[in-house]
Design a protein around this motif. Structure first.
Motif, PDB file in Angstrom:
ATOM      1  N   ARG A 112       0.825  -1.204   0.000  1.00 21.31           N
ATOM      2  CA  ARG A 112       0.000   0.000   0.000  1.00 21.31           C
ATOM      3  C   ARG A 112       0.863   1.260   0.000  1.00 21.31           C
ATOM      4  O   ARG A 112       1.900   1.319   0.657  1.00 21.31           O
ATOM      5  CB  ARG A 112      -0.930   0.014   1.211  1.00 21.31           C
ATOM      6  N   ASP A 113       0.426   2.255  -0.728  1.00 22.80           N
ATOM      7  CA  ASP A 113       1.072   3.571  -0.764  1.00 22.80           C
ATOM      8  C   ASP A 113       0.078   4.578  -0.200  1.00 22.80           C
ATOM      9  O   ASP A 113      -1.010   4.770  -0.748  1.00 22.80           O
ATOM     10  CB  ASP A 113       1.448   3.933  -2.202  1.00 22.80           C
ATOM     11  N   PHE A 114       0.447   5.224   0.905  1.00 18.13           N
ATOM     12  CA  PHE A 114      -0.491   6.095   1.603  1.00 18.13           C
ATOM     13  C   PHE A 114      -0.431   7.551   1.136  1.00 18.13           C
ATOM     14  O   PHE A 114      -1.173   8.384   1.657  1.00 18.13           O
ATOM     15  CB  PHE A 114      -0.218   6.049   3.115  1.00 18.13           C
ATOM     16  N   SER A 115       0.440   7.874   0.177  1.00 22.33           N
ATOM     17  CA  SER A 115       0.563   9.274  -0.232  1.00 22.33           C
ATOM     18  C   SER A 115      -0.741   9.861  -0.783  1.00 22.33           C
ATOM     19  O   SER A 115      -1.070  11.017  -0.469  1.00 22.33           O
ATOM     20  CB  SER A 115       1.696   9.421  -1.251  1.00 22.33           C
ATOM     21  N   PRO A 116      -1.545   9.126  -1.584  1.00 20.54           N
ATOM     22  CA  PRO A 116      -2.816   9.726  -2.020  1.00 20.54           C
ATOM     23  C   PRO A 116      -3.764   9.989  -0.854  1.00 20.54           C
ATOM     24  O   PRO A 116      -4.472  10.999  -0.842  1.00 20.54           O
ATOM     25  CB  PRO A 116      -3.391   8.676  -2.978  1.00 20.54           C
ATOM     26  N   LEU A 117      -3.788   9.084   0.137  1.00 18.69           N
ATOM     27  CA  LEU A 117      -4.672   9.278   1.283  1.00 18.69           C
ATOM     28  C   LEU A 117      -4.220  10.475   2.116  1.00 18.69           C
ATOM     29  O   LEU A 117      -5.051  11.224   2.642  1.00 18.69           O
ATOM     30  CB  LEU A 117      -4.693   8.011   2.139  1.00 18.69           C
ATOM     31  N   ILE A 118      -2.892  10.665   2.226  1.00 22.94           N
ATOM     32  CA  ILE A 118      -2.379  11.822   2.964  1.00 22.94           C
ATOM     33  C   ILE A 118      -2.771  13.111   2.243  1.00 22.94           C
ATOM     34  O   ILE A 118      -3.196  14.092   2.872  1.00 22.94           O
ATOM     35  CB  ILE A 118      -0.852  11.717   3.118  1.00 22.94           C
ATOM     36  N   ALA A 119      -2.626  13.114   0.915  1.00 20.39           N
ATOM     37  CA  ALA A 119      -2.999  14.310   0.142  1.00 20.39           C
ATOM     38  C   ALA A 119      -4.493  14.586   0.238  1.00 20.39           C
ATOM     39  O   ALA A 119      -4.920  15.732   0.393  1.00 20.39           O
ATOM     40  CB  ALA A 119      -2.584  14.137  -1.320  1.00 20.39           C
ATOM     41  N   LEU A 120      -5.309  13.540   0.177  1.00 20.18           N
ATOM     42  CA  LEU A 120      -6.752  13.719   0.309  1.00 20.18           C
ATOM     43  C   LEU A 120      -7.116  14.190   1.711  1.00 20.18           C
ATOM     44  O   LEU A 120      -8.038  14.998   1.898  1.00 20.18           O
ATOM     45  CB  LEU A 120      -7.478  12.414  -0.021  1.00 20.18           C
TER      46      LEU A 120
END
Length: 324
Positions: A14-22
């Motif tokens: 899993r890559d959490f960078s999109p969730l952090i940006a959202l």
């Protein structure tokens, strides 16, 4: 050769960078919505001033606000084809100048004619203001003055002009708010797209038919494989398609076979487009052949197979773990 096939969820890809940006985007939007409840209107009045005349409003208590600042907005109410220069000054309780701003406001209108056609036009720039934020609450006085008043023809005006004054506390500068929201939205979209398309392309095949395959070297315990099957079909497409999906090892032996069901996709330019995305862990790393066949095939115009290794995911999809 015995093959062990398991379908399970694996978190390490899993890559959490999109969730952090959202999440950051959500915080900005929430802050913008919450800031409305902290706004408080202190002054809302119209003042008539003659040229070279100044007036001081009643003192205002500069209260500390959790967010935002004190905003003084002034708009000149003048007839067309006139201009006015006014000044806003903030003075503390000791008579010291805290801040000042000068604005040359104007309002113009006229008519135009071109190629036998005519019309009217109107332009103006009449608004000015100041933002101020204090760490300690203290009374301040707002002083307004008209420095010059004239017409666009170069004539001076001796009559008074109206300045509409609105003072609010706890105001957020929406210029930076919208810029920050847009930038964060673009960042979230970019990171989501990057994760969605991540990985090194190992196989990419396209054919104007319903079945195709391709071979490539891939796999390993920490190497997530993403296989995408994109199907373009005509107007006779059924409501559901079946995709026969299989994988063969370097010796041609089948190590995986499954039938996936996909619904008819969206219609674009008289064609339907549908796709299937699956994730694999292939052990050991070796040469593998991917093969797909779309059924029924009579309505299929084009099939594309893309296989990427080193992929990442945003959520936790089902990952097919194949150990040979």
């Amino acid at each position: 050769m015995p093959v062990d096939v398991q379908t399970r969820k694996i978190k390490r890809f899993r890559d959490f960078s999109p969730l952090i940006a959202l999440g950051a985007l959500g915080l900005i939007v929430c802050a913008g919505l919450i800031s409305v409840f902290f706004q408080k209107t202190l002054v809302n009045q119209a003042i008539n001033l003659s040229p070279e005349e100044a007036i001081a409003l009643d003192p205002i208590e500069l209260e500390k606000s959790p967010i935002g600042a004190l905003r003084i907005d002034v708009a000149a109410d003048i007839p067309s084809n006139r201009w006015i220069t006014y000044e806003i000054a903030l003075i503390d309780s000791q008579g010291n100048l805290l801040a000042s701003a000068m604005k040359q406001a104007w309002k113009e209108s006229g008519t135009w004619r071109e190629d036998g056609e005519s019309g009217t036009w109107s332009e103006q720039d009449v608004k000015g203001g100041l933002d101020i934020r204090s760490k300690t609450g203290e009374p301040i006085t707002i002083e307004l003055s008209v420095l010059e008043y004239g017409t666009t023809a170069g004539e001076e005006v001796d009559s008074s002009a109206t300045l509409n004054v609105v003072v609010k506390n706890g105001v957020v500068d929406t210029r930076y708010f919208f810029i920050g929201t847009l930038a964060t939205f673009l960042l979230s979209g970019f990171t989501t797209y990057s994760v969605y398309t991540s990985g090194k392309r190992v196989i990419q095949k396209s054919i104007g038919d319903s079945d195709l395959g391709g071979r490539g070297v891939m796999g390993g315990a920490n190497n997530l494989i993403r296989a995408t099957v994109a199907v373009v079909s005509d107007e006779t497409s059924p409501s559901r398609f079946t995709i026969d999906f299989s994988i063969q090892d370097k010796d041609g032996e089948e190590v995986y076979s499954h039938q996936f069901q996909i619904n008819r996709g969206s219609k674009i330019n008289e064609s339907y487009r549908q796709s299937l995305r699956t994730f694999f862990l292939l052990e050991p790393k070796d040469s593998y052949r991917f093969y797909v066949e779309v059924v029924p095939d009579r309505s299929v115009d084009r099939t594309r197979l893309t296989v990427q290794e080193g992929a990442h995911t945003i959520l936790e999809p089902d990952i097919i773990h194949i150990q040979g």
